[in-house]
Design a protein around this motif. Structure first.
Motif, PDB file in Angstrom:
ATOM      1  N   SER A  82     -76.028  -2.965  73.222  1.00 42.04           N
ATOM      2  CA  SER A  82     -76.838  -3.919  72.488  1.00 42.04           C
ATOM      3  C   SER A  82     -77.954  -3.284  71.657  1.00 42.04           C
ATOM      4  O   SER A  82     -78.217  -3.723  70.545  1.00 42.04           O
ATOM      5  CB  SER A  82     -77.429  -4.957  73.452  1.00 42.04           C
ATOM      6  N   VAL A  83     -78.625  -2.249  72.172  1.00 38.79           N
ATOM      7  CA  VAL A  83     -79.728  -1.666  71.399  1.00 38.79           C
ATOM      8  C   VAL A  83     -79.230  -0.641  70.391  1.00 38.79           C
ATOM      9  O   VAL A  83     -80.001  -0.142  69.568  1.00 38.79           O
ATOM     10  CB  VAL A  83     -80.756  -0.992  72.340  1.00 38.79           C
ATOM     11  N   ASN A  84     -77.950  -0.313  70.440  1.00 38.47           N
ATOM     12  CA  ASN A  84     -77.404   0.709  69.546  1.00 38.47           C
ATOM     13  C   ASN A  84     -76.495   0.132  68.472  1.00 38.47           C
ATOM     14  O   ASN A  84     -76.226   0.787  67.468  1.00 38.47           O
ATOM     15  CB  ASN A  84     -76.618   1.743  70.359  1.00 38.47           C
ATOM     16  N   TRP A  85     -76.000  -1.062  68.693  1.00 37.44           N
ATOM     17  CA  TRP A  85     -75.153  -1.688  67.690  1.00 37.44           C
ATOM     18  C   TRP A  85     -76.000  -2.089  66.489  1.00 37.44           C
ATOM     19  O   TRP A  85     -77.158  -2.477  66.616  1.00 37.44           O
ATOM     20  CB  TRP A  85     -74.454  -2.906  68.263  1.00 37.44           C
ATOM     21  N   ASN A  86     -75.396  -2.026  65.333  1.00 38.40           N
ATOM     22  CA  ASN A  86     -76.140  -2.293  64.098  1.00 38.40           C
ATOM     23  C   ASN A  86     -75.704  -3.631  63.510  1.00 38.40           C
ATOM     24  O   ASN A  86     -74.526  -3.827  63.219  1.00 38.40           O
ATOM     25  CB  ASN A  86     -75.887  -1.169  63.090  1.00 38.40           C
ATOM     26  N   THR A  87     -76.659  -4.518  63.354  1.00 33.67           N
ATOM     27  CA  THR A  87     -76.349  -5.850  62.834  1.00 33.67           C
ATOM     28  C   THR A  87     -77.058  -6.118  61.508  1.00 33.67           C
ATOM     29  O   THR A  87     -77.370  -7.267  61.180  1.00 33.67           O
ATOM     30  CB  THR A  87     -76.731  -6.935  63.856  1.00 33.67           C
ATOM     31  N   GLU A  88     -77.311  -5.077  60.742  1.00 33.66           N
ATOM     32  CA  GLU A  88     -77.900  -5.274  59.415  1.00 33.66           C
ATOM     33  C   GLU A  88     -76.983  -6.143  58.555  1.00 33.66           C
ATOM     34  O   GLU A  88     -75.759  -6.057  58.658  1.00 33.66           O
ATOM     35  CB  GLU A  88     -78.066  -3.919  58.718  1.00 33.66           C
ATOM     36  N   PRO A  89     -77.548  -6.980  57.702  1.00 29.66           N
ATOM     37  CA  PRO A  89     -76.714  -7.772  56.792  1.00 29.66           C
ATOM     38  C   PRO A  89     -75.861  -6.857  55.919  1.00 29.66           C
ATOM     39  O   PRO A  89     -76.323  -5.803  55.474  1.00 29.66           O
ATOM     40  CB  PRO A  89     -77.742  -8.543  55.958  1.00 29.66           C
ATOM     41  N   ARG A  90     -74.602  -7.253  55.704  1.00 34.12           N
ATOM     42  CA  ARG A  90     -73.690  -6.435  54.918  1.00 34.12           C
ATOM     43  C   ARG A  90     -72.556  -7.290  54.387  1.00 34.12           C
ATOM     44  O   ARG A  90     -72.350  -8.420  54.845  1.00 34.12           O
ATOM     45  CB  ARG A  90     -73.114  -5.318  55.788  1.00 34.12           C
ATOM     46  N   GLN A  91     -71.831  -6.765  53.418  1.00 32.03           N
ATOM     47  CA  GLN A  91     -70.659  -7.474  52.914  1.00 32.03           C
ATOM     48  C   GLN A  91     -69.586  -7.513  53.992  1.00 32.03           C
ATOM     49  O   GLN A  91     -69.344  -6.517  54.672  1.00 32.03           O
ATOM     50  CB  GLN A  91     -70.107  -6.781  51.671  1.00 32.03           C
ATOM     51  N   ALA A  92     -68.966  -8.652  54.163  1.00 33.32           N
ATOM     52  CA  ALA A  92     -67.926  -8.788  55.178  1.00 33.32           C
ATOM     53  C   ALA A  92     -66.770  -7.835  54.873  1.00 33.32           C
ATOM     54  O   ALA A  92     -66.325  -7.721  53.728  1.00 33.32           O
ATOM     55  CB  ALA A  92     -67.421 -10.225  55.230  1.00 33.32           C
ATOM     56  N   ALA A  93     -66.304  -7.148  55.908  1.00 32.66           N
ATOM     57  CA  ALA A  93     -65.241  -6.156  55.730  1.00 32.66           C
ATOM     58  C   ALA A  93     -63.977  -6.745  55.104  1.00 32.66           C
ATOM     59  O   ALA A  93     -63.390  -6.122  54.205  1.00 32.66           O
ATOM     60  CB  ALA A  93     -64.923  -5.494  57.065  1.00 32.66           C
ATOM     61  N   PRO A  94     -63.506  -7.934  55.523  1.00 36.19           N
ATOM     62  CA  PRO A  94     -62.297  -8.472  54.889  1.00 36.19           C
ATOM     63  C   PRO A  94     -62.483  -8.695  53.387  1.00 36.19           C
ATOM     64  O   PRO A  94     -61.596  -8.359  52.585  1.00 36.19           O
ATOM     65  CB  PRO A  94     -62.074  -9.796  55.633  1.00 36.19           C
ATOM     66  N   ALA A  95     -63.638  -9.228  52.995  1.00 33.86           N
ATOM     67  CA  ALA A  95     -63.903  -9.463  51.577  1.00 33.86           C
ATOM     68  C   ALA A  95     -64.003  -8.152  50.810  1.00 33.86           C
ATOM     69  O   ALA A  95     -63.533  -8.042  49.667  1.00 33.86           O
ATOM     70  CB  ALA A  95     -65.198 -10.268  51.410  1.00 33.86           C
TER      71      ALA A  95
END
Length: 308
Positions: free
Chosen positions: A239-252
């Motif tokens: 949880s403290v290492n995963w990155n949840t920065e906003p980004r373009q969705a991979a499928p798109a």
């Protein structure tokens, strides 16, 4: 544990995750209805020094403190089997070059049937690859294809240079696999990875990866499967290492680059393989108990094909 490995320790969460995933593959291989057969997995678990003892057999889950953790989850077996099937199908379709980002201690080059023409590139941290090589030598294991160990952290920009230096041929179609690395990449790091993969992909290339939008990452990080894993290991594995920065969705992103894209849910893939994950991810043991977050993005196993 061999004295030869006594000084090797897991250096970061990604390395620790590799050991946990290996433990899960060992347990899955020990199940009567196991989805994979990884006979070398237990050797790697025993070779790595970590503060706790991880199970390698189903019976060891009892009393180990890991019964609710990811090492006991059938998710690990489902994910490994999905990626195995993807690679074998790509090879059957004529793709004879594969690149695996952060394979950890997986041994696909050894445990699956490959033609001699197959080139298998493993892009992984050098220290982990060094230990992997020692354990494989001790086991007298022989790869079933041309295996290339590319000793570079795939989260760093220089992986592309190192991959080319190891003999990778960008004119050949490639099967790309990224099982869990997207969780750890920054938004820019993920964008750079996709840009490089697309640049290096000849027509007919394919890719497969585990994909979760930010909402699901947050949800999963707080799930008992992860908190129990943290309790088992004595350190936070995600949880403290995963990155949840906003980004373009991979499928798109892939569609915009010209890839044909398909997404399968983890639950559906599990059911297709005869394994239900509902009890593992539900407090009440059935579908009604699972409250996935609302998201505009799909999640699951992401597959892409670059048309010829």
């Amino acid at each position: 544990m061999s004295e030869e490995h006594a000084d090797w320790t897991v250096s970061d969460t990604v390395g620790l995750s590799a050991v946990v995933n290996c433990s899960a593959r060992a347990v899955e291989s020990d199940r009567p209805d196991g989805l994979i057969n990884d006979p070398l997995a237990a050797r790697f678990v025993h070779a790595v020094r970590i503060p706790t003892t991880l199970p390698t057999q189903v019976d060891e889950l009892r009393g180990s403190g890991a019964a609710g953790a990811m090492v006991a989850s059938r998710f690990g077996g489902i994910r490994a089997r999905v990626m195995d099937d993807f690679l074998l199908a790509a090879n059957a379709a004529g793709v004879e070059q594969a690149v695996i980002f952060s394979p950890g201690f997986d041994t696909r080059a050894y445990r699956l049937d490959w033609p001699s023409e197959m080139d298998f590139y493993e892009v992984e941290q050098p220290g982990l690859l060094d230990l992997k090589a020692k354990v494989l030598r001790e086991a007298h294991a022989q790869p079933r294809c041309a295996r290339h160990a590319v000793g570079v952290d795939p989260r760093r920009d220089e992986w592309e240079f190192s991959l080319r230096g190891a003999g990778f041929d960008a004119t050949r179609p490639t099967a790309w696999v990224a099982e869990g690395i997207l969780l750890y990449l920054s938004a820019q790091g993920e964008a750079d990875l996709f840009t490089a993969v697309h640049k290096l992909s000849a027509p007919g290339s394919r890719l497969a990866m585990q994909y979760m939008p930010a909402e699901l990452i947050h949800w999963f990080a707080e799930h008992t499967a992860l908190t129990d894993t943290t309790a088992t290991l004595g350190t936070d594995i995600g949880s403290v290492n995963w990155n949840t920065e906003p980004r373009q969705a991979a499928p798109a992103r892939l569609k915009a680059a010209g890839w044909e894209v398909r997404l399968d849910s983890v639950m559906d893939r599990g059911l297709a393989l005869g394994v239900s994950l509902y009890e593992e991810f539900s407090a009440v043991g059935d579908d009604a108990g699972i409250e996935f977050p609302v998201s505009d993005e799909p999640d699951g196993f992401l597959f892409g094909t670059l048309p010829r």
